[in-house]
Every structure is written in C-alpha cells, then in structure tokens.
Design an enzyme around this catalytic site. Structure first.
Site, PDB file in Angstrom:
ATOM      1  N   ASP A 270       0.759  -1.127  -0.203  1.00 17.73           N
ATOM      2  CA  ASP A 270       0.137   0.202   0.006  1.00 17.73           C
ATOM      3  C   ASP A 270       0.711   1.081   0.088  1.00 17.73           C
ATOM      4  OD1 ASP A 270      -2.640  -0.890  -0.510  1.00 17.73           O
ATOM      5  OD2 ASP A 270      -3.302  -0.440   1.518  1.00 17.73           O
ATOM      6  N   ASP A 423      -8.065  -6.911  13.325  1.00 15.09           N
ATOM      7  CA  ASP A 423      -7.569  -8.295  13.982  1.00 15.09           C
ATOM      8  C   ASP A 423      -8.563  -8.676  14.939  1.00 15.09           C
ATOM      9  OD1 ASP A 423      -6.477  -6.339  15.481  1.00 15.09           O
ATOM     10  OD2 ASP A 423      -4.613  -6.770  15.236  1.00 15.09           O
TER      11      ASP A 423
END
Length: 689
Positions: A270, A423
C-alpha cells in the site's frame, strides 16, 4: 620466618610486590603476592580473613585494595556525573528546539480540552501549595490524623489571610472531600477487581506450566513427514512505506519449508512512495525468478488501511483454491518450520479457525523503552493469550504471525474496515459464530519493537481507541448471539470493559488525578497499600514472564502509570468516536536485522527483469534522491505537553505531602513526577542528536 607483626621493622622487606591490572576507567587487582608466600590473593578474597597457615593480611595489601576500590568508586561517580551532564544537555536541546506534540495524531479539539483540563489542575495545585506553605509557616497546618479533632474557632485568627484559610479548610472538608473520597473508593474497587483478574490469569498460567498443558496436534506427525498433509496455504504480507524491513520479511517467508506448489505469497503493498514501490517490486521479481510463487499487489487507493488491503487481496480468483491463509506484517520473520508447526493443528479439527504464534523481539535490549515494552508483551503472550487460549479457546487475534482457516473468514463476513483494530474485530465475530482458537506459546516469530516514544505512543493510541470503537459496534451482536451466557459475560465484562476500558480509566484517574488532589484535600485519603503494596505486587506478577527484566521493575511500574495518559485519551476518543479514533498511523520500523541489506542493495545497479511491467527504477531512484538532498527529512525528539503538565502537578503534590509527613505518598509522587518529566522531554526512547 619472622613473626607477621614484626614485618614493618625489617629494612630488607620494604614492601610487598603488587601486580595491578589497570583498565580505564576502573582498576582491579588481578594478583597480590607476598615474598614470604607464593599464594595468590584474588579480588574475591580480599577480606576473607586469615590466610592459609593462619597468617593475616598484609596491611599494605589491604591499603592497596582500599585505594583501588576508592578509585573505582570515584570512577562510578564520574560516570554518574557525566550521565547527569548529558541528561541536562539533552533537556536543554529539547527546550531550545521547542518541538512539541502539536502535530500528533490526536484530534486537535480533544487535545486542547484535555491539555486545558490538566493545566487547570496544575495551576490550582500550585496556588494551593503556596497557600498551604504560608499557613504552615504561621503554624496553622493541621496534619491529616488531627483533622477530626480540629475546631475552627480555636484558631482565633483575626487577619484576612487567617479567615481565608479557615474558610478553605471548612469548605474542602464539607464539599470537596466527600465526593473526592467517593471517587477514590470507586477507583480503588475497580483497581482491586482488575488486580484480582490479573492474579487469576497468573494462577492459570502457573497451572498450565505445572501440568505441562499445551495444544497438541492429533497423531499426524508421520503424515507430515511422509508428505501426506501439505494443504494449500496462502501467505499475505501487508505493508505500507516500510522500506526498512521489506527485504527481511519477504526473504523469511520465501524460505518457509513448505512445498512450493502448495503455497503462494501475496506481497500487499500500500506504499504511496514511488521508490519504495519500485524496490519492493524488484525484490518480489528476484524471488520469483528463483521459482517461488510470489505475487506483487499494489492498490492505488488505500481505502480501509490494512483491513481494506487484506479484503482486496482475498477477492483474487485463485484464493478459492487455498484452504488456509497465513498473515505476517512487514517486520515479521517466521522461522522455516513455521507452517509445519502451525498448520497441522487444523487437521481433523473443523471447529478451529485460528492458530496464533507468539512474538519475539529482535531489539528488546535496544533501550529502556524497548525493555519495558518487552515486559508488557511477554505478559500478554505468556499469560493472557495462553490462558485464554487453553481455557476459553478465544483471545484477540494479534493481527500477524497467525494462520486462519479461509472458510472461517468467509463465514464471519471477511475483513471489515469499520475500526482500526481489524484483527480484534474479526476474532470477536468468529467467536460469536462458535469458531475456536489455539495459541502456541512455543512457536515464535521475530519482529521489531518501536524504539522511539513517538512511534510507541501512536501505536498505543491506535491499540486502545480501536477496542472502544469495536465495543460500541459489537455490543448488540454479542447480546443477540447464540453463544453461552458465560461467554457473553466474558466478552462484555472482562475482554472489553475490564481490560480495555476500566484499566486505563482507573490507572489515570487514581494515580494521576485523585492521589495528587488528596495531598491538598487531606480529609480524603488513599491508603498506603493502594499507593505502594498492590501496585508493586502487580508489577512483580507482570514481570514474571520476563525474569531477566527484574532490575526494571520500578521503572516499569512508573512507566505504566505514565502511559495511562495516552491510553486514557485514546479510550475516550474511541468510546465517543472522536476524530483521532479513526486514524491509522503505520508504526515506524528501524530495520535492525536488515540494515546491511539496504546498504548493499543501494550499491547495486538496478536490473529490470520486465521492462514493460515495472517503472524505471533508476530514474525514480535518481529523482527521489535529488528531492531528498534538497529537502532532507530529519528525525527529532519532541516534548509532550500533557506529560510535562502532569509532571509538574505530581511534583507539586509531592512538595505538599512533605507538610503532612506522608512518606510513602511523597516518594511515589516524587518518582512518578520524575517519570512523567522524563517521558514529557522524550528522554526514554531513541535519542536523535
């Protein structure tokens, strides 16, 4: 041989030969021998008493020992003085530079309000300290034990100052002390509950060690060795502008001991920096030419941060051919046998969604900050994750160094970009669907710790604001879920409220606000066991998983209270969905284990293996290098205003406690104030000259 007491009278024996080893800055005696006896005397038995054969020490030998020890002590004092001078120089540079945390990742409005509130407490405490000192000089000071028998009319004060002091004592005892004592008692109760939770976790860890409990695979070792169980594994390495560490992570993953035909590696880049993109792409192509199945993916629009990156990668058509996905952040280096020690746990265990490995740290001894982080994370993995994994089959996914069953990810809806803790989000949703987790404490994956306080502070802000965002979003789903009631209670009251909300709340409120206020309002008291004994006990329990860190138990206790400011601020921003709760800042890496790799790479001529598919690396490198020369980006330390304001608040309260002769409270406030001062001046982590 002449008697020992007659030796100084003989002209023939003017002294004892002494062999001295000189090491700058310290001296040490390597051997001292006498003409009368060949026996060696080492430093370890300088004052061991009588020598062999009943002979005493030579007086001149003892003199030498004392002189050299005195020189060594002087050397230590000199080193200490040099350290103090260096510290003073660093403080002077910080103050002159004037760089503060005004450009931090927090919401400007929240930062101003929070800082303004602390300044009000600070100035109020300074005024009260001056007021109390003046009253103490006049002999009007009443210590805390004597307040119950204190009678206002007995003072007989006629002056204006005396009347004001009498009014202040009356006002604080009637209107300030009761609510302050109530708040203190409430925080103490929360403190005790959280301490009990931590004690239960430690007892669970002790039981696991005592019984030798650990997750075991079914008898499939022979199958793995025979090549009968090598399922298809997708490996993802998400990264963003992490030029310092991309080589080591890609190399470690490409060297995993797993059939090349049964795994594919996705490098999910990214980065918005052109040179970083080109370097990562070249590294991928280098490994691709060696026969590794590795794919480079780059998103032009970085929506959803890490969650969006992972979600985008899972949409590839070839993903449907894979059963498991292993995730490693850019600074993680799995060992070659990582998959062989984790994937077998999935065989014949269809309810298992996640196998999480433990982190280990390359730079844990780099500075004081990394040592203190190591204590925290060792407790997190050794105690929290292991106990929850063994007894509950649930814990928060750590975002990396884990293997997921792709079917489980699809069942819970995949990665979502709604919080900065994607997460934890996916772990909670999987738990609500009935999936189970396994934590492997004996499987480690190396990574890096933030070495600067600025990087660590931003990381902690994200880690403590995200869970509060998630709690607001998940609470209705938890209540409506079909899991057992005790699992719902564990999620709501222990996982979220106690460990994510209550801990930073009472830690900041009790030790940074209430305790200093009780010094100026002595009618409200905090017992010594709350200030000293229980915190020391909890710090002792926290440090048990990292026994080599016992010398740092006091700095650890003080630093945890200091970090409560950042954690409390983050918790509030996440709970009330303020602007800074949605910002993702990539933790800065140092690339400790690959510093030489980058240097060697820069000396090589870039080779383009596919000229039509990659940008011109040489031209990009030259362009970026020219820009860097014109506008060099310098690292610098900065000052943190909230921590500095709280430092002066605590030191002011420490000075006030001297008037009440509260010894334990004084020392705690003094050292805690110094801790805030060091952190506020950015003297605890990486130092940039």
């Amino acid at each position: 041989m002449a008697p020992l007491f007659d030796w100084w009278g003989k002209e023939s024996q003017r002294g004892t030969p002494v062999i001295v080893k000189m090491e700058n800055p310290n001296w040490s005696i390597s051997e001292i021998s006498s003409l009368d006896d060949d026996e060696d005397i080492s430093v370890g038995d300088e004052f061991a008493g009588a020598r062999k054969g009943g002979k005493g020490k030579n007086a001149k030998q003892i003199t030498w020992v004392l002189l050299l020890k005195a020189h060594r002590a002087a050397g230590c004092l000199t080193s200490l003085a040099s350290a103090v001078v260096g510290l003073a120089s660093a403080v002077r540079r910080r103050v002159i530079a004037g760089r503060t945390d005004s450009d931090s990742d927090e919401s400007p409005a929240l930062r101003r309000r929070f800082y303004f509130s602390i300044k009000i407490f600070l100035w109020l405490s300074i005024c009260l300290l001056a007021f109390e000192i003046a009253a103490y000089v006049k002999g009007w000071h009443i210590s805390a034990p004597g307040l119950h028998s204190f009678k206002l009319p007995s003072l007989g004060v006629r002056s204006l100052f005396g009347s004001i002091y009498v009014g202040w004592v009356s006002f604080r005892s009637e209107y300030i002390a009761p609510p302050l004592q109530f708040l203190a008692n409430a925080c103490v109760i929360l403190f005790l509950i959280q301490s009990a939770d931590r004690l239960v976790l430690c007892l669970g860890c002790f039981w696991i060690r005592f019984k030798g409990i650990k997750p075991v695979t079914k008898p499939i070792k022979e199958d793995v060795e025979a090549g009968k169980y090598f399922p298809m594994v997708l490996i993802q390495i998400p990264m963003c502008n992490e030029r310092e560490v991309y080589q080591q992570s890609i190399a470690a993953v490409c060297n995993l001991d797993w059939p090349k035909s049964n795994m594919v590696i996705q490098v999910l880049d990214d980065s918005d920096d052109l040179i970083t993109q080109a370097l990562i792409r070249e590294e991928v192509e280098k490994w691709e030419q060696t026969g590794v199945r590795i794919i480079y993916r780059h998103r032009v629009i970085r929506d959803g941060y890490k969650a969006g990156n992972l979600k985008s990668a899972m949409t590839c058509s070839y993903v449907r051919d894979y059963e498991f996905v292993a995730i490693f952040d850019a600074d993680f280096q799995p060992t070659p046998d990582f998959l062989k020690r984790t994937v077998p746990h999935f065989k014949d265990n269809e309810e298992l969604a996640l196998v999480q490995a433990r982190w280990s740290f390359i730079n844990k001894d780099e500075n004081l900050l990394t040592r203190l982080q190591n204590i925290n994370l060792c407790f997190h993995f050794e105690v929290e994750q292991q106990v929850n994994g063994i007894f509950l089959n649930f814990f928060g996914f750590n975002g990396t160094a884990g293997v997921w069953r792709i079917k489980a990810l699809e069942d819970v809806g995949g990665w979502l970009e709604r919080t900065t803790v994607e997460d934890m989000d996916i772990a909670v949703r999987a738990h609500l669907k009935g999936w189970k987790f396994i934590f492997l404490n004996d499987v480690e994956c190396q990574c890096e710790l933030p070495e600067s306080f600025e990087a660590y502070r931003k990381q902690q802000h994200r880690w403590h604001s995200g869970p509060m965002q998630l709690f607001r979003l998940c609470l209705p789903d938890i209540i409506r879920s079909k899991i057992a009631f005790w699992k719902k209670a564990n999620l709501i009251f222990l996982f979220f409220l106690l460990r994510k909300l209550i801990l930073p709340f009472y830690s900041f409120t009790l030790f940074c606000i209430i305790l200093p206020m009780t010094m100026f309002v002595p009618e409200a008291e905090l017992p010594t066991w709350v200030v000293c004994y229980i915190p020391a006990t909890m710090s002792f329990l926290n440090i048990l998983p990292a026994p080599r860190s016992f010398p740092f138990i006091v700095p650890y206790l003080l630093f945890e209270n200091t970090m409560s400011v950042t954690k409390f601020n983050a918790m509030i921003s996440g709970l009330f969905q303020l602007g800074s709760a949605y910002e993702w800042v990539v933790t800065k890496k140092s690339g400790r284990s690959s510093e030489g790799d980058l240097a060697s790479l820069s000396g090589k001529d870039p080779k383009l293996h596919r000229g039509n598919s990659v940008p011109d690396l040489e031209s990009i490198t030259n362009e970026v290098a020219t820009k860097l020369k014109k506008q060099p980006k310098k690292k610098h330390n900065r000052m943190y205003r909230k921590e500095l304001a709280l430092a002066f608040l605590l030191l002011t309260a420490a000075a006030r406690s001297l008037l009440s002769a509260q010894g334990v409270h004084f020392y705690f406030l003094l050292f805690q104030g110094i801790s805030f001062l060091l952190v506020g001046l950015d003297l605890i982590g990486e130092q940039v000259e």
